[in-house]
Design a protein around this motif. Structure first.
Motif, PDB file in Angstrom:
ATOM      1  N   GLY A  83       0.063 -17.186 -23.844  1.00  0.00           N
ATOM      2  CA  GLY A  83      -0.627 -18.141 -24.706  1.00  0.00           C
ATOM      3  C   GLY A  83      -0.652 -17.586 -26.116  1.00  0.00           C
ATOM      4  N   ASN A  84      -1.048 -18.406 -27.082  1.00  0.00           N
ATOM      5  CA  ASN A  84      -1.115 -17.863 -28.441  1.00  0.00           C
ATOM      6  C   ASN A  84      -2.541 -17.484 -28.797  1.00  0.00           C
ATOM      7  N   LYS A  85      -2.715 -16.846 -29.936  1.00  0.00           N
ATOM      8  CA  LYS A  85      -3.985 -16.204 -30.282  1.00  0.00           C
ATOM      9  C   LYS A  85      -4.904 -17.070 -31.134  1.00  0.00           C
ATOM     10  N   ASN A  86      -4.665 -18.368 -31.185  1.00  0.00           N
ATOM     11  CA  ASN A  86      -5.478 -19.249 -32.022  1.00  0.00           C
ATOM     12  C   ASN A  86      -6.673 -19.796 -31.250  1.00  0.00           C
ATOM     13  N   THR A  87      -7.803 -19.963 -31.938  1.00  0.00           N
ATOM     14  CA  THR A  87      -8.979 -20.579 -31.331  1.00  0.00           C
ATOM     15  C   THR A  87      -8.600 -21.939 -30.752  1.00  0.00           C
ATOM     16  N   GLY A  88      -9.036 -22.206 -29.534  1.00  0.00           N
ATOM     17  CA  GLY A  88      -8.720 -23.459 -28.860  1.00  0.00           C
ATOM     18  C   GLY A  88      -7.482 -23.389 -27.988  1.00  0.00           C
ATOM     19  N   SER A  89      -6.704 -22.308 -28.113  1.00  0.00           N
ATOM     20  CA  SER A  89      -5.503 -22.144 -27.293  1.00  0.00           C
ATOM     21  C   SER A  89      -5.878 -21.735 -25.882  1.00  0.00           C
ATOM     22  N   VAL A  90      -5.056 -22.140 -24.923  1.00  0.00           N
ATOM     23  CA  VAL A  90      -5.300 -21.820 -23.519  1.00  0.00           C
ATOM     24  C   VAL A  90      -4.463 -20.607 -23.131  1.00  0.00           C
ATOM     25  N   LEU A  91      -5.128 -19.576 -22.608  1.00  0.00           N
ATOM     26  CA  LEU A  91      -4.452 -18.404 -22.065  1.00  0.00           C
ATOM     27  C   LEU A  91      -4.346 -18.574 -20.558  1.00  0.00           C
ATOM     28  N   SER A  92      -3.269 -18.085 -19.971  1.00  0.00           N
ATOM     29  CA  SER A  92      -3.146 -18.121 -18.510  1.00  0.00           C
ATOM     30  C   SER A  92      -2.618 -16.782 -18.029  1.00  0.00           C
ATOM     31  N   ILE A  93      -2.965 -16.441 -16.807  1.00  0.00           N
ATOM     32  CA  ILE A  93      -2.547 -15.170 -16.223  1.00  0.00           C
ATOM     33  C   ILE A  93      -1.608 -15.458 -15.055  1.00  0.00           C
ATOM     34  N   SER A  94      -0.592 -14.610 -14.927  1.00  0.00           N
ATOM     35  CA  SER A  94       0.319 -14.735 -13.787  1.00  0.00           C
ATOM     36  C   SER A  94       0.794 -13.347 -13.367  1.00  0.00           C
ATOM     37  N   ARG A  95       1.115 -13.231 -12.098  1.00  0.00           N
ATOM     38  CA  ARG A  95       1.648 -11.977 -11.575  1.00  0.00           C
ATOM     39  C   ARG A  95       3.149 -11.984 -11.846  1.00  0.00           C
ATOM     40  N   THR A  96       3.657 -10.942 -12.494  1.00  0.00           N
ATOM     41  CA  THR A  96       5.074 -10.889 -12.833  1.00  0.00           C
ATOM     42  C   THR A  96       5.859  -9.954 -11.925  1.00  0.00           C
ATOM     43  N   THR A  97       5.173  -9.019 -11.264  1.00  0.00           N
ATOM     44  CA  THR A  97       5.821  -8.084 -10.348  1.00  0.00           C
ATOM     45  C   THR A  97       4.902  -7.838  -9.161  1.00  0.00           C
ATOM     46  N   ASN A  98       5.446  -7.970  -7.956  1.00  0.00           N
ATOM     47  CA  ASN A  98       4.675  -7.685  -6.746  1.00  0.00           C
ATOM     48  C   ASN A  98       4.546  -6.184  -6.545  1.00  0.00           C
ATOM     49  N   ASP A  99       3.540  -5.777  -5.792  1.00  0.00           N
ATOM     50  CA  ASP A  99       3.464  -4.374  -5.396  1.00  0.00           C
ATOM     51  C   ASP A  99       4.429  -4.140  -4.233  1.00  0.00           C
ATOM     52  N   SER A 100       4.581  -2.904  -3.808  1.00  0.00           N
ATOM     53  CA  SER A 100       5.561  -2.584  -2.765  1.00  0.00           C
ATOM     54  C   SER A 100       5.156  -3.111  -1.387  1.00  0.00           C
ATOM     55  N   LYS A 115     -15.736 -14.210 -17.417  1.00  0.00           N
ATOM     56  CA  LYS A 115     -15.348 -15.284 -16.495  1.00  0.00           C
ATOM     57  C   LYS A 115     -14.786 -14.658 -15.229  1.00  0.00           C
ATOM     58  N   THR A 116     -15.276 -15.085 -14.073  1.00  0.00           N
ATOM     59  CA  THR A 116     -14.787 -14.609 -12.782  1.00  0.00           C
ATOM     60  C   THR A 116     -14.455 -15.822 -11.931  1.00  0.00           C
ATOM     61  N   GLU A 117     -13.262 -15.794 -11.318  1.00  0.00           N
ATOM     62  CA  GLU A 117     -12.821 -16.919 -10.495  1.00  0.00           C
ATOM     63  C   GLU A 117     -12.127 -16.422  -9.240  1.00  0.00           C
ATOM     64  N   ASN A 118     -12.265 -17.157  -8.151  1.00  0.00           N
ATOM     65  CA  ASN A 118     -11.438 -16.965  -6.970  1.00  0.00           C
ATOM     66  C   ASN A 118     -10.377 -18.045  -7.011  1.00  0.00           C
ATOM     67  N   LYS A 119      -9.192 -17.678  -7.496  1.00  0.00           N
ATOM     68  CA  LYS A 119      -8.127 -18.654  -7.707  1.00  0.00           C
ATOM     69  C   LYS A 119      -6.785 -17.983  -7.475  1.00  0.00           C
ATOM     70  N   THR A 120      -5.747 -18.810  -7.532  1.00  0.00           N
ATOM     71  CA  THR A 120      -4.414 -18.224  -7.563  1.00  0.00           C
ATOM     72  C   THR A 120      -4.170 -17.747  -8.986  1.00  0.00           C
ATOM     73  N   PHE A 121      -3.340 -16.744  -9.147  1.00  0.00           N
ATOM     74  CA  PHE A 121      -3.104 -16.189 -10.475  1.00  0.00           C
ATOM     75  C   PHE A 121      -2.478 -17.206 -11.417  1.00  0.00           C
ATOM     76  N   ARG A 122      -1.708 -18.137 -10.873  1.00  0.00           N
ATOM     77  CA  ARG A 122      -1.068 -19.137 -11.731  1.00  0.00           C
ATOM     78  C   ARG A 122      -2.042 -20.203 -12.211  1.00  0.00           C
ATOM     79  N   ASN A 123      -3.204 -20.287 -11.613  1.00  0.00           N
ATOM     80  CA  ASN A 123      -4.152 -21.327 -11.987  1.00  0.00           C
ATOM     81  C   ASN A 123      -5.346 -20.816 -12.773  1.00  0.00           C
ATOM     82  N   SER A 124      -5.369 -19.555 -13.121  1.00  0.00           N
ATOM     83  CA  SER A 124      -6.503 -19.017 -13.861  1.00  0.00           C
ATOM     84  C   SER A 124      -6.213 -19.118 -15.358  1.00  0.00           C
ATOM     85  N   THR A 125      -7.085 -19.852 -16.061  1.00  0.00           N
ATOM     86  CA  THR A 125      -6.906 -20.041 -17.499  1.00  0.00           C
ATOM     87  C   THR A 125      -8.216 -19.788 -18.228  1.00  0.00           C
TER      88      THR A 125
END
Length: 82
Positions: free
Chosen positions: A16-33, A59-69
């Protein structure tokens, strides 16, 4: 008994970008072994800091990593987000 440190971890990315009002999202890019899959469900904690040493969970959520914003607020200016 002692537990060995967990050095085998998944890798995550915030996009996401760093501007106020922008939406950040988290995703897993590499699995563990162990093969924990992309987008698996877990507790996601969003945190902020002014100095990268002292972190506050806002903010704390129980979600999938692709849906946390998070939408950046004016109060997030000059803070580090993870």
């Amino acid at each position: 008994m002692r537990f060995a440190p967990n050095i085998d971890k998944s890798v995550f990315q915030i996009t996401g970008n760093k501007n106020t009002g922008s939406v950040l999202s988290i995703s897993r890019t590499t699995n563990d072994s162990y093969g924990h899959s992309f987008g698996g469900s877990a507790t996601v904690k969003w945190q902020s800091s002014l100095d990268t040493s002292n972190w506050t969970t806002f903010k704390t959520e129980n979600k999938t990593f692709r849906n946390s914003t998070y939408t950046l607020q004016i109060t997030d200016e000059k803070k580090f987000i993870r």
